[in-house]
Design a protein around this motif. Structure first.
Motif, mmCIF file in Angstrom:
data_model
loop_
_atom_site.group_PDB
_atom_site.id
_atom_site.type_symbol
_atom_site.label_atom_id
_atom_site.label_comp_id
_atom_site.label_asym_id
_atom_site.label_seq_id
_atom_site.Cartn_x
_atom_site.Cartn_y
_atom_site.Cartn_z
ATOM 1 N N GLN A 71 -52.898 0.148 -45.644
ATOM 2 C CA GLN A 71 -51.974 1.240 -45.365
ATOM 3 C C GLN A 71 -50.659 0.660 -44.860
ATOM 4 O O GLN A 71 -50.347 0.688 -43.676
ATOM 5 N N THR A 72 -49.883 0.114 -45.778
ATOM 6 C CA THR A 72 -48.634 -0.536 -45.388
ATOM 7 C C THR A 72 -47.674 -0.500 -46.568
ATOM 8 O O THR A 72 -47.982 0.088 -47.611
ATOM 9 N N TYR A 73 -46.533 -1.120 -46.415
ATOM 10 C CA TYR A 73 -45.594 -1.248 -47.523
ATOM 11 C C TYR A 73 -46.237 -2.070 -48.637
ATOM 12 O O TYR A 73 -47.220 -2.789 -48.408
ATOM 13 N N PRO A 74 -45.717 -1.970 -49.856
ATOM 14 C CA PRO A 74 -46.317 -2.739 -50.962
ATOM 15 C C PRO A 74 -46.358 -4.236 -50.666
ATOM 16 O O PRO A 74 -45.341 -4.843 -50.341
ATOM 17 N N VAL A 75 -47.552 -4.792 -50.715
ATOM 18 C CA VAL A 75 -47.743 -6.227 -50.485
ATOM 19 C C VAL A 75 -48.820 -6.739 -51.435
ATOM 20 O O VAL A 75 -49.650 -5.968 -51.906
ATOM 21 N N TYR A 82 -49.537 6.172 -52.185
ATOM 22 C CA TYR A 82 -49.383 5.406 -53.425
ATOM 23 C C TYR A 82 -49.260 3.918 -53.129
ATOM 24 O O TYR A 82 -49.836 3.083 -53.830
ATOM 25 N N TRP A 83 -48.512 3.572 -52.095
ATOM 26 C CA TRP A 83 -48.402 2.163 -51.705
ATOM 27 C C TRP A 83 -49.784 1.602 -51.368
ATOM 28 O O TRP A 83 -50.124 0.492 -51.762
ATOM 29 N N GLN A 84 -50.558 2.388 -50.628
ATOM 30 C CA GLN A 84 -51.912 1.955 -50.275
ATOM 31 C C GLN A 84 -52.753 1.757 -51.536
ATOM 32 O O GLN A 84 -53.476 0.772 -51.670
ATOM 33 N N LEU A 85 -52.648 2.702 -52.465
ATOM 34 C CA LEU A 85 -53.406 2.619 -53.717
ATOM 35 C C LEU A 85 -53.067 1.334 -54.469
ATOM 36 O O LEU A 85 -53.961 0.632 -54.968
ATOM 37 N N LYS A 86 -51.784 0.996 -54.548
ATOM 38 C CA LYS A 86 -51.368 -0.205 -55.278
ATOM 39 C C LYS A 86 -51.778 -1.480 -54.543
ATOM 40 O O LYS A 86 -52.137 -2.484 -55.183
ATOM 41 N N ASN A 87 -51.748 -1.467 -53.220
ATOM 42 C CA ASN A 87 -52.217 -2.628 -52.454
ATOM 43 C C ASN A 87 -53.701 -2.867 -52.687
ATOM 44 O O ASN A 87 -54.147 -4.001 -52.851
ATOM 45 N N ILE A 88 -54.470 -1.780 -52.691
ATOM 46 C CA ILE A 88 -55.906 -1.885 -52.948
ATOM 47 C C ILE A 88 -56.152 -2.313 -54.381
ATOM 48 O O ILE A 88 -57.046 -3.133 -54.656
ATOM 49 N N GLU A 89 -55.363 -1.796 -55.298
ATOM 50 C CA GLU A 89 -55.508 -2.169 -56.708
ATOM 51 C C GLU A 89 -55.352 -3.678 -56.887
ATOM 52 O O GLU A 89 -56.126 -4.309 -57.623
ATOM 53 N N TYR A 90 -54.376 -4.256 -56.221
ATOM 54 C CA TYR A 90 -54.180 -5.704 -56.311
ATOM 55 C C TYR A 90 -55.404 -6.444 -55.786
ATOM 56 O O TYR A 90 -55.880 -7.401 -56.411
#
Length: 350
Positions: free
Chosen positions: A249-253, A317-325
């Motif tokens: 739960q953070t900025y895209p990383v 959405y940022w969280q979703l993309k971080n988890i996706e990575y």
């Protein structure tokens, strides 16, 4: 026993059960730091209805040989706590955590200790195949409904002449969210196919609230877990999932350190293939995104305005993309391990 100036009377009464004279006390979050004539202590409270399970799980850890738990002191008459105003207070030594080391190393140490704790308390329990099937069917039905809801929401939004900012943002995110839900469903199906005939599941004593704030290092660098109030017998992912979901739960990383910590854990407590399937299924599921969408649709909380909903959806959405990575890195590693295993088996057979 003389009462110290400014010390709450009930704290003095509780500490008298331990034959300790309170010199001074201060509140630090939910903990009372007690300065006594015999050193510093931590006094915490728990609801009495949860106290027996809490004590039972801590005792089980000690019985299995896991001693990296901050100990709970007994009163003079052998009890594990003192009841006061519908709360059970229990006493532990005060530990000053050493924060001088690197953050990454402390997390790796925490996951190593978590793996040791899980390994020492691992136990297979019987699960009826009908019970597993009911869980599978119920979950699949819920996820199908949520997939349908996604489709209905975007259809309604696209029929409008003027979308709201929230609807416009949702439409730009729809594909990624739909893909995450499809991936979760695929892994969930694979898990069920692999386990539907099995009658046992592996459980551990789960900490219940895994956090780096609940893992302390003493002056010698040894790590100890605290805050076992939510401990319970459960599959290992009950500790892993909430930690990584919250951490993302953070900025895209690109959270390579998350993958490193996870596999550091696996080094000491390897996951079975079916456990990995279930873990990645639940991890990839876009729960926070769907919850925000449902809340916006039903307007459960009118205190939020459009801007706040948009900001929340963007964070989801940022969280979703971080988890996706993270999930894609896990998939890549597991595929490499599988290929290496197959190659080794072929070499042996030839």
């Amino acid at each position: 026993m003389e009462r110290g100036e400014g010390i709450p009377k009930y704290i003095e009464n509780i500490m008298s059960h331990y034959d300790l004279r309170v010199l001074y006390s201060e509140s630090i979050g939910r903990v009372h730091k007690i300065y006594s004539d015999q050193g510093a202590y931590a006094l915490k409270s728990i609801a009495p209805e949860h106290s027996m399970d809490f004590i039972k799980h801590v005792q089980r850890l000690y019985q299995r040989g896991y001693n990296r738990v901050v100990p709970i002191y007994t009163t003079l008459d052998g009890r594990y706590g003192v009841l006061h105003e519908k709360k059970l207070y229990y006493l532990m030594p005060w530990m000053n955590s050493d924060e001088s080391g690197e953050r990454n190393e402390k997390h790796k140490q925490m996951f190593r200790e978590l793996a040791r704790m899980h390994a020492l308390t691992a136990k297979e329990i019987k699960v009826e195949t009908e019970e597993r099937e009911i869980h599978y069917e119920k979950t699949k039905d819920q996820w199908k409904q949520q997939q349908a809801f996604l489709g209905e929401f975007i259809e309604r939004a696209e029929r409008k002449w003027y979308m709201s900012p929230f609807e416009l943002m949702f439409c730009s995110y729809y594909f990624d969210v739909s893909q995450a839900l499809a991936f979760s469903t695929k892994k969930f199906d694979e898990w069920y196919e692999k386990t539907k005939e099995e009658e046992k599941v592996r459980t551990v004593v789960a900490h219940g609230k895994l956090s780096i704030q609940h893992f302390l290092l003493n002056e010698r660098g040894a790590g100890y877990f605290i805050n076992f109030e939510n401990a319970k017998p459960a599959p290992a992912h009950f500790d892993l999932l909430p930690f990584f979901v919250k951490y993302c739960q953070t900025y895209p990383v690109r959270c390579d350190e998350c993958v490193e910590w996870l596999y550091h854990y696996y080094k000491y407590y390897p996951m079975k293939e079916e456990e990995m399937l279930l873990f990645t299924s639940y991890l990839a599921f876009p729960a926070s995104f769907l919850q925000t969408l449902e809340t916006y649709h039903t307007k459960k909380y009118e205190v939020k305005n459009e801007r706040q909903y948009v900001a929340q959806l963007q964070r989801n959405y940022w969280q979703l993309k971080n988890i996706e990575y993270m999930v894609m890195k896990i998939e890549e590693i597991e595929a490499q391990k599988k290929a290496a295993k197959q190659a080794a088996e072929q070499n042996q057979s030839s």
